[in-house]
Scaffold this motif. Structure first.
Motif, PDB file in Angstrom:
ATOM      1  N   ILE A  49       0.837  -1.203   0.000  1.00 47.25           N
ATOM      2  CA  ILE A  49       0.000   0.000   0.000  1.00 47.25           C
ATOM      3  C   ILE A  49       0.872   1.252   0.000  1.00 47.25           C
ATOM      4  O   ILE A  49       0.649   2.192  -0.771  1.00 47.25           O
ATOM      5  CB  ILE A  49      -0.935  -0.006   1.223  1.00 47.25           C
ATOM      6  CG1 ILE A  49      -2.027  -1.061   1.045  1.00 47.25           C
ATOM      7  CG2 ILE A  49      -1.565   1.372   1.439  1.00 47.25           C
ATOM      8  CD1 ILE A  49      -2.873  -1.277   2.273  1.00 47.25           C
ATOM      9  N   VAL A  50       1.882   1.279   0.868  1.00 48.44           N
ATOM     10  CA  VAL A  50       2.769   2.436   0.969  1.00 48.44           C
ATOM     11  C   VAL A  50       3.518   2.669  -0.337  1.00 48.44           C
ATOM     12  O   VAL A  50       3.602   3.806  -0.840  1.00 48.44           O
ATOM     13  CB  VAL A  50       3.759   2.258   2.140  1.00 48.44           C
ATOM     14  CG1 VAL A  50       4.863   3.317   2.091  1.00 48.44           C
ATOM     15  CG2 VAL A  50       3.032   2.327   3.479  1.00 48.44           C
ATOM     16  N   THR A  51       4.059   1.598  -0.912  1.00 50.01           N
ATOM     17  CA  THR A  51       4.818   1.723  -2.161  1.00 50.01           C
ATOM     18  C   THR A  51       3.941   2.248  -3.290  1.00 50.01           C
ATOM     19  O   THR A  51       4.363   3.100  -4.090  1.00 50.01           O
ATOM     20  CB  THR A  51       5.435   0.368  -2.554  1.00 50.01           C
ATOM     21  OG1 THR A  51       6.293  -0.095  -1.501  1.00 50.01           O
ATOM     22  CG2 THR A  51       6.259   0.487  -3.826  1.00 50.01           C
ATOM     23  N   ALA A  52       2.703   1.755  -3.362  1.00 47.51           N
ATOM     24  CA  ALA A  52       1.792   2.220  -4.407  1.00 47.51           C
ATOM     25  C   ALA A  52       1.445   3.700  -4.225  1.00 47.51           C
ATOM     26  O   ALA A  52       1.400   4.461  -5.200  1.00 47.51           O
ATOM     27  CB  ALA A  52       0.523   1.368  -4.388  1.00 47.51           C
TER      28      ALA A  52
ATOM     29  N   MET B 213       8.801   1.410   8.631  1.00 45.31           N
ATOM     30  CA  MET B 213       8.860   1.021   7.221  1.00 45.31           C
ATOM     31  C   MET B 213       8.277   2.116   6.337  1.00 45.31           C
ATOM     32  O   MET B 213       8.850   2.478   5.305  1.00 45.31           O
ATOM     33  CB  MET B 213       8.092  -0.293   7.026  1.00 45.31           C
ATOM     34  CG  MET B 213       7.945  -0.748   5.573  1.00 45.31           C
ATOM     35  SD  MET B 213       6.520   0.006   4.721  1.00 45.31           S
ATOM     36  CE  MET B 213       5.160  -0.710   5.649  1.00 45.31           C
ATOM     37  N   GLU B 214       7.141   2.681   6.736  1.00 42.78           N
ATOM     38  CA  GLU B 214       6.504   3.738   5.949  1.00 42.78           C
ATOM     39  C   GLU B 214       7.384   4.977   5.885  1.00 42.78           C
ATOM     40  O   GLU B 214       7.598   5.553   4.803  1.00 42.78           O
ATOM     41  CB  GLU B 214       5.141   4.082   6.557  1.00 42.78           C
ATOM     42  CG  GLU B 214       4.371   5.112   5.765  1.00 42.78           C
ATOM     43  CD  GLU B 214       2.979   5.357   6.327  1.00 42.78           C
ATOM     44  OE1 GLU B 214       2.343   6.343   5.900  1.00 42.78           O
ATOM     45  OE2 GLU B 214       2.517   4.566   7.179  1.00 42.78           O
ATOM     46  N   MET B 215       7.927   5.400   7.025  1.00 39.28           N
ATOM     47  CA  MET B 215       8.768   6.595   7.053  1.00 39.28           C
ATOM     48  C   MET B 215      10.028   6.417   6.213  1.00 39.28           C
ATOM     49  O   MET B 215      10.415   7.302   5.439  1.00 39.28           O
ATOM     50  CB  MET B 215       9.130   6.945   8.494  1.00 39.28           C
ATOM     51  CG  MET B 215       7.980   7.525   9.291  1.00 39.28           C
ATOM     52  SD  MET B 215       8.470   8.081  10.944  1.00 39.28           S
ATOM     53  CE  MET B 215       8.406   6.539  11.845  1.00 39.28           C
ATOM     54  N   LYS B 216      10.663   5.266   6.341  1.00 37.47           N
ATOM     55  CA  LYS B 216      11.913   5.028   5.597  1.00 37.47           C
ATOM     56  C   LYS B 216      11.651   4.904   4.102  1.00 37.47           C
ATOM     57  O   LYS B 216      12.459   5.366   3.275  1.00 37.47           O
ATOM     58  CB  LYS B 216      12.623   3.793   6.143  1.00 37.47           C
ATOM     59  CG  LYS B 216      13.192   4.008   7.544  1.00 37.47           C
ATOM     60  CD  LYS B 216      14.076   2.856   7.997  1.00 37.47           C
ATOM     61  CE  LYS B 216      13.282   1.599   8.242  1.00 37.47           C
ATOM     62  NZ  LYS B 216      14.144   0.508   8.766  1.00 37.47           N
ATOM     63  N   SER B 217      10.526   4.289   3.732  1.00 35.45           N
ATOM     64  CA  SER B 217      10.190   4.152   2.311  1.00 35.45           C
ATOM     65  C   SER B 217       9.963   5.522   1.688  1.00 35.45           C
ATOM     66  O   SER B 217      10.433   5.802   0.576  1.00 35.45           O
ATOM     67  CB  SER B 217       8.937   3.283   2.147  1.00 35.45           C
ATOM     68  OG  SER B 217       9.165   1.961   2.586  1.00 35.45           O
TER      69      SER B 217
ATOM     70  N   ALA C 222      19.075   7.849  10.869  1.00 34.80           N
ATOM     71  CA  ALA C 222      18.632   9.225  10.638  1.00 34.80           C
ATOM     72  C   ALA C 222      17.180   9.416  11.074  1.00 34.80           C
ATOM     73  O   ALA C 222      16.821  10.451  11.657  1.00 34.80           O
ATOM     74  CB  ALA C 222      18.796   9.594   9.165  1.00 34.80           C
ATOM     75  N   VAL C 223      16.333   8.419  10.804  1.00 30.41           N
ATOM     76  CA  VAL C 223      14.930   8.496  11.223  1.00 30.41           C
ATOM     77  C   VAL C 223      14.834   8.487  12.745  1.00 30.41           C
ATOM     78  O   VAL C 223      14.088   9.262  13.349  1.00 30.41           O
ATOM     79  CB  VAL C 223      14.123   7.334  10.603  1.00 30.41           C
ATOM     80  CG1 VAL C 223      12.738   7.240  11.232  1.00 30.41           C
ATOM     81  CG2 VAL C 223      14.005   7.518   9.093  1.00 30.41           C
ATOM     82  N   TYR C 224      15.607   7.606  13.388  1.00 28.73           N
ATOM     83  CA  TYR C 224      15.609   7.548  14.854  1.00 28.73           C
ATOM     84  C   TYR C 224      16.118   8.858  15.457  1.00 28.73           C
ATOM     85  O   TYR C 224      15.572   9.361  16.446  1.00 28.73           O
ATOM     86  CB  TYR C 224      16.473   6.382  15.333  1.00 28.73           C
ATOM     87  CG  TYR C 224      15.677   5.186  15.777  1.00 28.73           C
ATOM     88  CD1 TYR C 224      15.677   4.764  17.096  1.00 28.73           C
ATOM     89  CD2 TYR C 224      14.904   4.472  14.866  1.00 28.73           C
ATOM     90  CE1 TYR C 224      14.939   3.663  17.504  1.00 28.73           C
ATOM     91  CE2 TYR C 224      14.166   3.369  15.250  1.00 28.73           C
ATOM     92  CZ  TYR C 224      14.187   2.968  16.581  1.00 28.73           C
ATOM     93  OH  TYR C 224      13.440   1.882  16.974  1.00 28.73           O
TER      94      TYR C 224
END
Length: 485
Positions: A131-134, A429-433, A335-337
Motif C-alpha cells: 500500500i505504501v509503495t503504491a 517502514m513507511e517513514m523510511k520508504s 537518521a529516522v531515529y
C-alpha cells in the motif's frame, strides 16, 4: 451534567487553582512564551535544570519527568499503578470513546491482543508495504514532480504528508481509499474535522482546571461547541466507513477494520476503533516525516549520506527499494531515529497514579496525580545523550556501520514497556520508504531559513504554519505503468 457537578468538590479538594511558585506563575501568565517558542521547549529547559530531572506544575496537578528510571518504573515496573486513568479518558472520551488509546483494563487488553495478532503477521506487513509503495509511486512522487522546478511553486510539505498518511491508513485499516493525495488535492471534510477535534480535545488538558471546559461543554459554548460540531462530522464519516466496509464485505479482507468487524457488531465500538486507527497511523507518521524533511533541508550532508547508502543497496535499474532493502539501510534507520529523538511525534504522555507512590528519583506521587513523561525533553538531556544532545547526528546510533538501539526507556518515542507501540515496525517502514524515495529523486529546500520549528497544541506534534518548501527534481521519474486503485 452529573460529571460537572460531581467533580466540583473533588477539584477544589485536589487542585491548586493558584500557586505563587515561579513555574506555576510562568505557566498561568504565559510569561514563558517571552523566551521560548514552544511550551515543550520551556518544559525541556526546566527539566534540564532539575537535579532529579522532574518538575511539578502544581496548578495542573501534574508531575513531569525526563528521568529514564522514572519512565521505566511507570511503564514497566509499576505499570498497574500508572494507567491512563479516568481524568485522561474524560478529556479525550468525546473523541476517542472506548478506543485503545483511551481505555485501561479488560477493554485495553482485548484490543491490544487482537491488534497484536494481526499486526505481527508477515502477510499484514507485506500488505502494508504494498500500500505504501503504491501511494508513493502513483501519488506522492507524481505530485512532487508536478511542482518541481516551477517558478513560484511553494508546497506545504506537511499538508502533503498528512494527506499521504491519511490515504495509507484508510487503505490499510479500512480497505477504503479517500484519494486525498490526488493531484487536485481534494478537500477532505473528515480530515479537517478530525484535525480540529484533536486540537480542541488536547486543549482541554492545557486548562488550569477541567471545570472550565466542562462548564463550556454543559452550556455548549466556545471551543466546546466547536468540538461537538467537529466530532459530529467525524462520527458521520466514521459510520460511513463502517457502512461501506459492510457493503463491500469484510469476511475475507486483510484490512484491520474487517478483522474487528468479524468479531463484533457494536457500531459505537467500531467507530472508536476507526478513530483510534486514524490517530495512530496518520498524525504520528505525518508529524515524524515533516520534522525529518525539515532536518534534511537544514542538514543536507545527511541527505547525501542517505542517497549514497541507497545507491549501494538499490540496483541501478531498480525504481523502488524492496522491503528487505529498506531494512538493510542502517544509516537511513539511524537518521529516522535521530530525527524522532529531537522531534518525537508525541511530545509527552500522561498517566494517573492509582495509589500513593514514590518514583525512583525520590519524588512522592499522591494518589490521583497526573504523572507525565516527556520524550521531547528526554531527547535534549545531556545526562542521557551527552553534551552534543542538541546536535542532529545519526552517527550516534551506529556502531561499525550497524544500527544499535538504546533502552526504550531512554528513547520512548514509541512508548515502552507494556504499552509499547504495536505499529512501530510498520510506521518505521513507511517513514523510511518515503524518505529514501523522495531524497533519491528530489531536493527539498525551505522557503524560510533560520527559524526553529514551532508547534501547535495537539495530541501529536503539528508544525505551526506548515512546512513551505520548494521542490527541485534530481532524477526524472518514469510515468506510472498502470492506474493506482
Amino acid at each position: 451534567m452529573e460529571v460537572v457537578y460531581c467533580s466540583v468538590p473533588h477539584l477544589f479538594w485536589r487542585k491548586k487553582f493558584w500557586c505563587n511558585c515561579d513555574i506555576c506563575n510562568s505557566y498561568l501568565t504565559s510569561s514563558w512564551s517571552l523566551e521560548f517558542n514552544n511550551l515543550c521547549d520551556w518544559y525541556s529547559h526546566l527539566l534540564q535544570n532539575s537535579t532529579s530531572q522532574t518538575i511539578h506544575i502544581h496548578v495542573l496537578g501534574n508531575t513531569i519527568t525526563a528521568n529514564p528510571n522514572n519512565v521505566e518504573y511507570m511503564l514497566k515496573t509499576q505499570f498497574d499503578n500508572y494507567p491512563k486513568g479516568k481524568p485522561f479518558s474524560t478529556i479525550l472520551g468525546d473523541l476517542l470513546g472506548r478506543g485503545i488509546f483511551n481505555v485501561d483494563g479488560d477493554s485495553w487488553n482485548f484490543q491490544r491482543r487482537k491488534a497484536s495478532r494481526e499486526l505481527g503477521t508477515i502477510s499484514i506487513r507485506s500488505y502494508a508495504f504494498e500500500i505504501v509503495t503504491a501511494e508513493i509511486r502513483y501519488r506522492l512522487l507524481p505530485l512532487l514532480s508536478s511542482v518541481a522546478g516551477k517558478d513560484g511553486a511553494v508546497l506545504d510539505l506537511q499538508e502533503v504528508l498528512r494527506r499521504f498518511s491519511f490515504d495509507n491508513i484508510c487503505k490499510f485499516s479500512f480497505g477504503l481509499d479517500p484519494g486525498c493525495l490526488e493531484l487536485t488535492l481534494p478537500i477532505s471534510h473528515f480530515a479537517d474535522a478530525f484535525d480540529l477535534a484533536t486540537k480542541l480535545s488536547a486543549g482541554r488538558a492545557m486548562a488550569a482546571s477541567p471545570l472550565v471546559w466542562k462548564i463550556k461543554r454543559l452550556f455548549n459554548i466556545g471551543t466546546e461547541k466547536m468540538l461537538k460540531e467537529a466530532i459530529g462530522k467525524v462520527d458521520i464519516l466514521a459510520k460511513e466507513v463502517i457502512r461501506q466496509r459492510r457493503k463491500l464485505g469484510f469476511s475475507t479482507n486483510q484490512d484491520l477494520l474487517s478483522r474487528f468487524m468479524a468479531i463484533t457488531e457494536d457500531e459505537l465500538y467500531l467507530r472508536d476503533i476507526v478513530i483510534s486507527f486514524i490517530l495512530a497511523g496518520r498524525d504520528t507518521v505525518a508529524s515524524a516525516l515533516t520534522c525529518f524533511f525539515w532536518l534534511m533541508a537544514t542538514h543536507p550532508e545527511v541527505a547525501v549520506k542517505i542517497r549514497d547508502e541507497s545507491d549501494h543497496i538499490i540496483k541501478p535499474n531498480q525504481e523502488f527499494a524492496t522491503f528487505q532493502q529498506v531494512r538493510e539501510m542502517h544509516y537511513l534507520h539511524a537518521a529516522v531515529y535521530e530525527s524522532m529523538r529531537l522531534y518525537p511525534p508525541v511530545q509527552f504522555d500522561s498517566k494517573f497514579a492509582r495509589d500513593n507512590d514514590v518514583l525512583p528519583d525520590g519524588t512522592f506521587v499522591k494518589k490521583g496525580t497526573r504523572v507525565t513523561y516527556h520524550p521531547y525533553a528526554m531527547g535534549r538531556m545531556e545526562t542521557i545523550w551527552g553534551t552534543d544532545c542538541m546536535e542532529f547526528m545519526p552517527e550516534r546510533w551506529l556502531e561499525n556501520g550497524a544500527f544499535c538501539p538504546v533502552s526504550p526507556f531512554k528513547y520512548p518515542a514509541f512508548q515502552a514497556g507494556v504499552r509499547v507501540c504495536l505499529g512501530k515496525e510498520m510506521a518505521l517502514m513507511e517513514m523510511k520508504s518515503v524518505a529514501v524515495s523522495v531524497l533519491r529523486r528530489f531536493d527539498i529546500n525551505l522557503v524560510q531559513w533560520g527559524a526553529m520549528l514551532g508547534f501547535d497544541p495537539g495530541l501529536t506534534a503539528t508544525v505551526r504554519g506548515g512546512l513551505p518548501v520548494v521542490v527541485t527534481e534530481r532524477r526524472k521519474i518514469a510515468p506510472p505503468s498502470s492506474t493506482y486503485c
